[in-house]
Design an enzyme around this catalytic site. Sequence first.
Site, PDB file in Angstrom:
ATOM      1  CG  ASP A  15     -27.603  -0.008  15.567  1.00 52.01           C
ATOM      2  OD1 ASP A  15     -26.978   0.711  16.351  1.00 52.01           O
ATOM      3  OD2 ASP A  15     -28.299  -0.979  15.930  1.00 52.01           O
TER       4      ASP A  15
ATOM      5  CE  LYS B 129     -29.951   5.847  19.437  1.00 55.80           C
ATOM      6  NZ  LYS B 129     -29.850   4.761  20.425  1.00 55.80           N
ATOM      7  CG  ASN B 130     -26.099   4.162  19.859  1.00 56.74           C
ATOM      8  OD1 ASN B 130     -27.025   4.652  20.504  1.00 56.74           O
ATOM      9  ND2 ASN B 130     -26.281   3.203  18.979  1.00 56.74           N
TER      10      ASN B 130
ATOM     11  NE  ARG C 267     -35.831   5.500  22.216  1.00 54.08           N
ATOM     12  CZ  ARG C 267     -35.634   4.354  22.849  1.00 54.08           C
ATOM     13  NH1 ARG C 267     -36.547   3.404  22.786  1.00 54.08           N
ATOM     14  NH2 ARG C 267     -34.535   4.146  23.531  1.00 54.08           N
TER      15      ARG C 267
ATOM     16  CB  CYS D  77     -36.447  -2.968  23.756  1.00 57.00           C
ATOM     17  SG  CYS D  77     -35.189  -3.489  22.611  1.00 57.00           S
TER      18      CYS D  77
ATOM     19  NE  ARG E 118     -30.779  -4.407  23.351  1.00 60.30           N
ATOM     20  CZ  ARG E 118     -31.059  -3.186  22.899  1.00 60.30           C
ATOM     21  NH1 ARG E 118     -32.251  -2.929  22.449  1.00 60.30           N
ATOM     22  NH2 ARG E 118     -30.155  -2.230  22.936  1.00 60.30           N
TER      23      ARG E 118
HETATM   24  C1  EPZ Z   1     -25.716  -0.982  21.683  1.00 59.92           C
HETATM   25  O1  EPZ Z   1     -26.726  -1.660  22.397  1.00 59.92           O
HETATM   26  C2  EPZ Z   1     -26.422   0.114  20.902  1.00 59.92           C
HETATM   27  N1  EPZ Z   1     -27.061   1.044  21.847  1.00 59.92           N
HETATM   28  C3  EPZ Z   1     -27.460  -0.518  19.971  1.00 59.92           C
HETATM   29  O2  EPZ Z   1     -28.053   0.524  19.218  1.00 59.92           O
HETATM   30  C4  EPZ Z   1     -26.731  -1.473  19.017  1.00 59.92           C
HETATM   31  O3  EPZ Z   1     -27.685  -2.093  18.185  1.00 59.92           O
HETATM   32  C5  EPZ Z   1     -25.969  -2.520  19.833  1.00 59.92           C
HETATM   33  O4  EPZ Z   1     -25.071  -1.869  20.750  1.00 59.92           O
HETATM   34  C6  EPZ Z   1     -25.149  -3.447  18.947  1.00 59.92           C
HETATM   35  O5  EPZ Z   1     -24.249  -2.686  18.186  1.00 59.92           O
HETATM   36  C7  EPZ Z   1     -26.300   1.950  22.485  1.00 59.92           C
HETATM   37  O6  EPZ Z   1     -25.089   2.018  22.295  1.00 59.92           O
HETATM   38  C8  EPZ Z   1     -27.005   2.887  23.415  1.00 59.92           C
HETATM   39  P1  EPZ Z   1     -24.962  -5.106  23.140  1.00 59.92           P
HETATM   40  P2  EPZ Z   1     -26.314  -2.685  23.571  1.00 59.92           P
HETATM   41  O7  EPZ Z   1     -24.797  -5.103  24.617  1.00 59.92           O
HETATM   42  O8  EPZ Z   1     -25.037  -2.260  24.191  1.00 59.92           O
HETATM   43  C9  EPZ Z   1     -26.387  -9.469  24.308  1.00 59.92           C
HETATM   44  C10 EPZ Z   1     -29.797   1.741  18.285  1.00 59.92           C
HETATM   45  O9  EPZ Z   1     -30.611   1.481  17.429  1.00 59.92           O
HETATM   46  N2  EPZ Z   1     -26.043  -9.074  25.683  1.00 59.92           N
HETATM   47  O10 EPZ Z   1     -23.751  -4.840  22.293  1.00 59.92           O
HETATM   48  O11 EPZ Z   1     -27.504  -2.868  24.435  1.00 59.92           O
HETATM   49  C11 EPZ Z   1     -27.533  -8.640  23.743  1.00 59.92           C
HETATM   50  O12 EPZ Z   1     -28.778  -9.206  24.091  1.00 59.92           O
HETATM   51  C12 EPZ Z   1     -29.466   0.737  19.359  1.00 59.92           C
HETATM   52  O13 EPZ Z   1     -29.164   2.835  18.367  1.00 59.92           O
HETATM   53  C13 EPZ Z   1     -26.203 -10.001  26.718  1.00 59.92           C
HETATM   54  O14 EPZ Z   1     -26.641 -11.131  26.497  1.00 59.92           O
HETATM   55  O15 EPZ Z   1     -26.055  -4.011  22.750  1.00 59.92           O
HETATM   56  C14 EPZ Z   1     -27.272  -8.696  22.247  1.00 59.92           C
HETATM   57  O16 EPZ Z   1     -27.794  -9.913  21.748  1.00 59.92           O
HETATM   58  C15 EPZ Z   1     -30.302  -0.497  19.218  1.00 59.92           C
HETATM   59  N3  EPZ Z   1     -25.881  -9.638  27.990  1.00 59.92           N
HETATM   60  C16 EPZ Z   1     -25.751  -8.733  22.158  1.00 59.92           C
HETATM   61  O17 EPZ Z   1     -25.277  -9.164  23.448  1.00 59.92           O
HETATM   62  C17 EPZ Z   1     -25.378  -8.392  28.285  1.00 59.92           C
HETATM   63  O18 EPZ Z   1     -25.076  -8.116  29.476  1.00 59.92           O
HETATM   64  C18 EPZ Z   1     -25.112  -7.386  21.847  1.00 59.92           C
HETATM   65  O19 EPZ Z   1     -25.712  -6.444  22.716  1.00 59.92           O
HETATM   66  C19 EPZ Z   1     -25.217  -7.471  27.230  1.00 59.92           C
HETATM   67  C20 EPZ Z   1     -25.541  -7.833  25.942  1.00 59.92           C
END
Ligand code: EPZ
Length: 416
Positions: free
Chosen positions: A304, A22-23, A396, A116, A121
């Site tokens: 995850d 998915k990701n 999802r 979410c 996020r």
């Molecule tokens: C990706 O989410 C995945 N989703 C998530 O999978 C996964 O849990 C996550 O990476 C971590 O591995 C997809 O790839 C579609 P991040 P993402 O940006 O990119 C903070 C699932 O279950 N952050 O790596 O949204 C954020 O709040 C989903 O399949 C900021 O502060 O995660 C988090 O604490 C859930 N500002 C941390 O960084 C930003 O601009 C990591 O988030 C971006 C992120």
Amino acid sequence: MEKLKITGGGRLAGEVTVSGAKNAALPILCASLLAADTLELEQLPQLQDVRTMLRLLRQLGVREQADGKRLALDASQLVSHEAPYDLVKTMRASILVLGPLLARLGEARVSLPGGCAIGARPVDQHIKGLQAMGAEIRIEHGYVSARAARLRGARIVTDMVTVTGTENLMMAATLADGETVIENAAREPEVVDLARVLTAMGAVIEGAGSDRIVVRGVPTLHGARHRVMADRIEAGTFLCAAVAAGGEVVLRSAEPATMDATLDKLREAGARIETGADWIRLSMSGRPRPVSVRTAPYPAFATDMQAQFMAVDAIASGTAIITETIFENRFMHVLEMQRLGADIRIEGNTAVIRGVDRLSGATVMATDLRASAGLIIAGLVADGETVIDRIYHLDRGYEGIEAKLKVLGARAERVR
Ligand code: EPZ
């Protein structure tokens, strides 16, 4: 509202095929926007999130042609640069159209995804990086409005490792004027799979998979054909189920090379694991040993996989510590597992799990995608029936999970 009814007890045995990730699929679908050509994809998982993303791409003007296992995306005639709230609110990954639209059309208007269940996020790093590349960005009425006659290469250091932030910036950089360096880049295999597609489309990218990605902008990209990588989280979920319930499972079309941290922890729990290039065999007898984990960006243990390991620890032969360092609120499954009799205490971003001999079935509620997976595993080993509500979360991210569980001998069925 659909529910999943699981009758606990019994070992797992059998063979399942892992779906496309998915990701990886979600950013790769957005990459189609970068070229006035056709991107052909294989092994796209049939998931709610993929259907939602395809709906968004159609609204932007992308035309699809499905033939068998292959989907061709023709983005030669884009008709809009806007991702509306009603779509984005159901899937945060919609933010991944921002970079490609800005690079291809010079403008984009994408609804802010909003938080979410697992956390706020924010997308500030996506915005900071695009601004560094010369985009003018305004945040108003809940939308990110971005304009750039042509993005220019820049050196970007993200404040934290962000997977979709890295992906958005890497896609935008492929058509920028000059060279972009992304420092502190996410090293996830899904980032590497996206880089593979972009390179096949004519992009010039070095360092994908490391924390320093260098992209040399080119004037245009062209179509390509790609097979989406296997879902390492779906694979890990089935392996956790087999460790908790005991038995022997074989996963086909897997990519064990992307799962080192998970496989190490499963071995620590007592599993015997053999792997080939595209398969994994796991056998487990007796009670799992407690396994402590600390989530962190790849290649460390994946956030995850956290809920799934908590379900294993809930019935392990001792006490384990699970620390969640990525998201600020990713312990909602703890409350539900406690309803099943788990002995878990939360202290800040750490959970202390004391393994109990037996869980007992109950009605529980899924709160987010991976929490649902953790509850399924707990239900498989609980006495009696466990009914999981709100399983739309599950749909999802898991393609036909109850069918695959049934193949492995689990008693799981969808009820209204
Ligand atoms: C990706 O989410 C995945 N989703 C998530 O999978 C996964 O849990 C996550 O990476 C971590 O591995 C997809 O790839 C579609 P991040 P993402 O940006 O990119 C903070 C699932 O279950 N952050 O790596 O949204 C954020 O709040 C989903 O399949 C900021 O502060 O995660 C988090 O604490 C859930 N500002 C941390 O960084 C930003 O601009 C990591 O988030 C971006 C992120």
